[in-house]
Write a protein that holds these residues in place. Structure first.
Motif, PDB file in Angstrom:
ATOM      1  N   SER A  48       0.818  -1.212   0.000  1.00  0.00           N
ATOM      2  CA  SER A  48       0.000   0.000   0.000  1.00  0.00           C
ATOM      3  C   SER A  48       0.850   1.259   0.000  1.00  0.00           C
ATOM      4  O   SER A  48       0.577   2.207  -0.745  1.00  0.00           O
ATOM      5  CB  SER A  48      -0.934  -0.007   1.217  1.00  0.00           C
ATOM      6  OG  SER A  48      -1.803  -1.121   1.198  1.00  0.00           O
ATOM      7  N   VAL A  88       1.939   6.224  -7.352  1.00  0.00           N
ATOM      8  CA  VAL A  88       0.863   7.006  -7.967  1.00  0.00           C
ATOM      9  C   VAL A  88       1.043   8.485  -7.684  1.00  0.00           C
ATOM     10  O   VAL A  88       0.945   9.325  -8.585  1.00  0.00           O
ATOM     11  CB  VAL A  88      -0.511   6.527  -7.460  1.00  0.00           C
ATOM     12  CG1 VAL A  88      -1.616   7.457  -7.955  1.00  0.00           C
ATOM     13  CG2 VAL A  88      -0.772   5.099  -7.906  1.00  0.00           C
ATOM     14  N   GLN A 114      -8.953   7.835  -4.836  1.00  0.00           N
ATOM     15  CA  GLN A 114      -9.647   6.871  -5.691  1.00  0.00           C
ATOM     16  C   GLN A 114      -8.686   6.259  -6.707  1.00  0.00           C
ATOM     17  O   GLN A 114      -8.735   5.046  -6.982  1.00  0.00           O
ATOM     18  CB  GLN A 114     -10.808   7.559  -6.406  1.00  0.00           C
ATOM     19  CG  GLN A 114     -11.932   7.978  -5.466  1.00  0.00           C
ATOM     20  CD  GLN A 114     -12.982   8.826  -6.170  1.00  0.00           C
ATOM     21  OE1 GLN A 114     -12.863   9.135  -7.352  1.00  0.00           O
ATOM     22  NE2 GLN A 114     -14.012   9.212  -5.434  1.00  0.00           N
ATOM     23  N   LEU A 115      -7.809   7.086  -7.270  1.00  0.00           N
ATOM     24  CA  LEU A 115      -6.826   6.586  -8.228  1.00  0.00           C
ATOM     25  C   LEU A 115      -5.874   5.598  -7.564  1.00  0.00           C
ATOM     26  O   LEU A 115      -5.555   4.539  -8.131  1.00  0.00           O
ATOM     27  CB  LEU A 115      -6.041   7.754  -8.824  1.00  0.00           C
ATOM     28  CG  LEU A 115      -4.922   7.405  -9.816  1.00  0.00           C
ATOM     29  CD1 LEU A 115      -5.479   6.643 -11.007  1.00  0.00           C
ATOM     30  CD2 LEU A 115      -4.200   8.671 -10.262  1.00  0.00           C
ATOM     31  N   GLY A 133      -6.514   3.724  -5.015  1.00  0.00           N
ATOM     32  CA  GLY A 133      -7.269   2.495  -4.786  1.00  0.00           C
ATOM     33  C   GLY A 133      -7.369   1.639  -6.034  1.00  0.00           C
ATOM     34  O   GLY A 133      -7.236   0.406  -5.971  1.00  0.00           O
ATOM     35  N   ARG A 134      -7.589   2.276  -7.186  1.00  0.00           N
ATOM     36  CA  ARG A 134      -7.668   1.528  -8.440  1.00  0.00           C
ATOM     37  C   ARG A 134      -6.342   0.850  -8.775  1.00  0.00           C
ATOM     38  O   ARG A 134      -6.317  -0.309  -9.212  1.00  0.00           O
ATOM     39  CB  ARG A 134      -8.076   2.471  -9.580  1.00  0.00           C
ATOM     40  CG  ARG A 134      -9.514   2.980  -9.498  1.00  0.00           C
ATOM     41  CD  ARG A 134      -9.936   3.624 -10.799  1.00  0.00           C
ATOM     42  NE  ARG A 134     -11.251   4.247 -10.689  1.00  0.00           N
ATOM     43  CZ  ARG A 134     -11.454   5.535 -10.477  1.00  0.00           C
ATOM     44  NH1 ARG A 134     -10.407   6.355 -10.363  1.00  0.00           N
ATOM     45  NH2 ARG A 134     -12.670   6.025 -10.385  1.00  0.00           N
ATOM     46  N   VAL A 135      -5.246   1.582  -8.576  1.00  0.00           N
ATOM     47  CA  VAL A 135      -3.933   1.010  -8.879  1.00  0.00           C
ATOM     48  C   VAL A 135      -3.626  -0.148  -7.937  1.00  0.00           C
ATOM     49  O   VAL A 135      -3.068  -1.169  -8.353  1.00  0.00           O
ATOM     50  CB  VAL A 135      -2.826   2.093  -8.798  1.00  0.00           C
ATOM     51  CG1 VAL A 135      -1.450   1.469  -8.965  1.00  0.00           C
ATOM     52  CG2 VAL A 135      -3.053   3.152  -9.867  1.00  0.00           C
ATOM     53  N   GLN A 136      -4.000  -0.014  -6.672  1.00  0.00           N
ATOM     54  CA  GLN A 136      -3.747  -1.095  -5.721  1.00  0.00           C
ATOM     55  C   GLN A 136      -4.529  -2.345  -6.113  1.00  0.00           C
ATOM     56  O   GLN A 136      -3.997  -3.465  -6.062  1.00  0.00           O
ATOM     57  CB  GLN A 136      -4.128  -0.667  -4.305  1.00  0.00           C
ATOM     58  CG  GLN A 136      -3.844  -1.734  -3.260  1.00  0.00           C
ATOM     59  CD  GLN A 136      -3.869  -1.184  -1.852  1.00  0.00           C
ATOM     60  OE1 GLN A 136      -3.512  -0.033  -1.616  1.00  0.00           O
ATOM     61  NE2 GLN A 136      -4.311  -1.986  -0.913  1.00  0.00           N
ATOM     62  N   ARG A 137      -5.770  -2.159  -6.540  1.00  0.00           N
ATOM     63  CA  ARG A 137      -6.569  -3.309  -6.991  1.00  0.00           C
ATOM     64  C   ARG A 137      -5.959  -3.919  -8.252  1.00  0.00           C
ATOM     65  O   ARG A 137      -5.963  -5.150  -8.413  1.00  0.00           O
ATOM     66  CB  ARG A 137      -8.017  -2.872  -7.240  1.00  0.00           C
ATOM     67  CG  ARG A 137      -8.801  -2.590  -5.961  1.00  0.00           C
ATOM     68  CD  ARG A 137     -10.272  -2.437  -6.229  1.00  0.00           C
ATOM     69  NE  ARG A 137     -10.570  -1.235  -7.012  1.00  0.00           N
ATOM     70  CZ  ARG A 137     -10.761  -0.039  -6.495  1.00  0.00           C
ATOM     71  NH1 ARG A 137     -10.684   0.145  -5.177  1.00  0.00           N
ATOM     72  NH2 ARG A 137     -11.041   1.004  -7.260  1.00  0.00           N
ATOM     73  N   TRP A 138      -5.427  -3.070  -9.144  1.00  0.00           N
ATOM     74  CA  TRP A 138      -4.781  -3.580 -10.359  1.00  0.00           C
ATOM     75  C   TRP A 138      -3.566  -4.419 -10.000  1.00  0.00           C
ATOM     76  O   TRP A 138      -3.348  -5.484 -10.595  1.00  0.00           O
ATOM     77  CB  TRP A 138      -4.376  -2.413 -11.250  1.00  0.00           C
ATOM     78  CG  TRP A 138      -3.520  -2.841 -12.420  1.00  0.00           C
ATOM     79  CD1 TRP A 138      -3.966  -3.382 -13.589  1.00  0.00           C
ATOM     80  CD2 TRP A 138      -2.097  -2.817 -12.490  1.00  0.00           C
ATOM     81  NE1 TRP A 138      -2.890  -3.694 -14.410  1.00  0.00           N
ATOM     82  CE2 TRP A 138      -1.743  -3.362 -13.765  1.00  0.00           C
ATOM     83  CE3 TRP A 138      -1.084  -2.389 -11.631  1.00  0.00           C
ATOM     84  CZ2 TRP A 138      -0.407  -3.468 -14.168  1.00  0.00           C
ATOM     85  CZ3 TRP A 138       0.235  -2.503 -12.039  1.00  0.00           C
ATOM     86  CH2 TRP A 138       0.564  -3.036 -13.294  1.00  0.00           C
ATOM     87  N   THR A 192      -4.751  -7.746  -8.619  1.00  0.00           N
ATOM     88  CA  THR A 192      -5.346  -8.551  -9.676  1.00  0.00           C
ATOM     89  C   THR A 192      -4.272  -9.104 -10.612  1.00  0.00           C
ATOM     90  O   THR A 192      -4.336 -10.270 -11.046  1.00  0.00           O
ATOM     91  CB  THR A 192      -6.354  -7.722 -10.488  1.00  0.00           C
ATOM     92  OG1 THR A 192      -7.379  -7.237  -9.612  1.00  0.00           O
ATOM     93  CG2 THR A 192      -6.999  -8.564 -11.579  1.00  0.00           C
ATOM     94  N   THR A 193      -3.275  -8.282 -10.910  1.00  0.00           N
ATOM     95  CA  THR A 193      -2.219  -8.680 -11.842  1.00  0.00           C
ATOM     96  C   THR A 193      -1.448  -9.891 -11.338  1.00  0.00           C
ATOM     97  O   THR A 193      -1.100 -10.792 -12.117  1.00  0.00           O
ATOM     98  CB  THR A 193      -1.252  -7.504 -12.075  1.00  0.00           C
ATOM     99  OG1 THR A 193      -1.979  -6.414 -12.654  1.00  0.00           O
ATOM    100  CG2 THR A 193      -0.109  -7.910 -13.014  1.00  0.00           C
TER     101      THR A 193
END
Length: 203
Positions: free
Chosen positions: A129, A136, A188-189, A191-196, A199-200
């Motif tokens: 995190s 980012v 929010q950005l 959070g999206r990168v962390q989820r990416w 997922t990756t």
């Protein structure tokens, strides 16, 4: 909210976050220095910055801000653009946030492959995190951040304008106010990168 409040409520979490920040900021600044040095600029080496010693990279004021405000910075690595050229500056600048992204991906991979351990999972998620935040945040095309220097390398005329803004006495305050006002979309950005990342690597 700074880390001091975390120290009072959860000392173990404070230690984990503090060590994650020291590691991540150190690697970030070392990456800047190492790439600049490899590309022919000996300026970082002359300042003793081509090292993984945290003492060489942590900024006293930036560290205090992290402790009491929750947001701070490390000591910028000095480079000489004349020794690097336009593309050398771009790579030396991008090396910092890219190193944080690599650390985040490695932590995600370890989360996905190692046997579950509560403490280890907390450590890996914390390091992941912190590094996503640094990657980012520093890639944002905002003056004083790595993203603005990357943008300036790609568009030299814009780079000169950004450099002139950064030289103004109150540029730091203006940028900090802007970041505060834009904290929601930036969050929010992140959070999206962390989820990416998760997922990756299949975590």
């Amino acid at each position: 909210m700074g880390l001091i409040s975390l120290l009072q409520s959860n000392p173990l979490a404070f230690v984990i976050v503090a060590l994650a920040l020291v590691l991540s900021l150190t690697v970030h600044e070392f990456a800047h220095a190492y790439v600049a040095d490899r590309l022919g600029d000996r300026t970082p080496r002359s300042y003793g910055r081509v090292t993984l010693n945290p003492v060489k990279h942590l900024d006293p004021i930036g560290t205090l801000l992290i402790l009491f405000v929750g947001f701070g910075f490390a000591r910028p690595v000095p480079i000489n653009p004349r020794n690097l050229g336009r593309w050398g500056v771009l790579w030396a600048t991008a090396a910092g946030p890219l190193s944080n992204l690599v650390i985040a991906l490695v932590c995600g991979l370890l989360l996905a492959t190692l046997p579950f351990s509560p403490i280890l999972s907390v450590v890996l998620i914390t390091v992941l995190s912190v590094n996503v935040v640094l990657a980012v945040f520093n890639l944002l095309p905002i003056p004083l951040l790595d993203g603005s220097r990357i943008l300036g390398s790609l568009v030299p005329s814009l780079g000169r304008s950004l450099a002139q803004f950064e030289a103004q006495p109150f540029s730091f305050v203006i940028v900090m106010v802007f970041i505060y006002l834009a904290s929601a979309p930036i969050g929010q950005l992140i959070g999206r990168v962390q989820r990416w990342v998760l997922t990756t690597v299949g975590a």
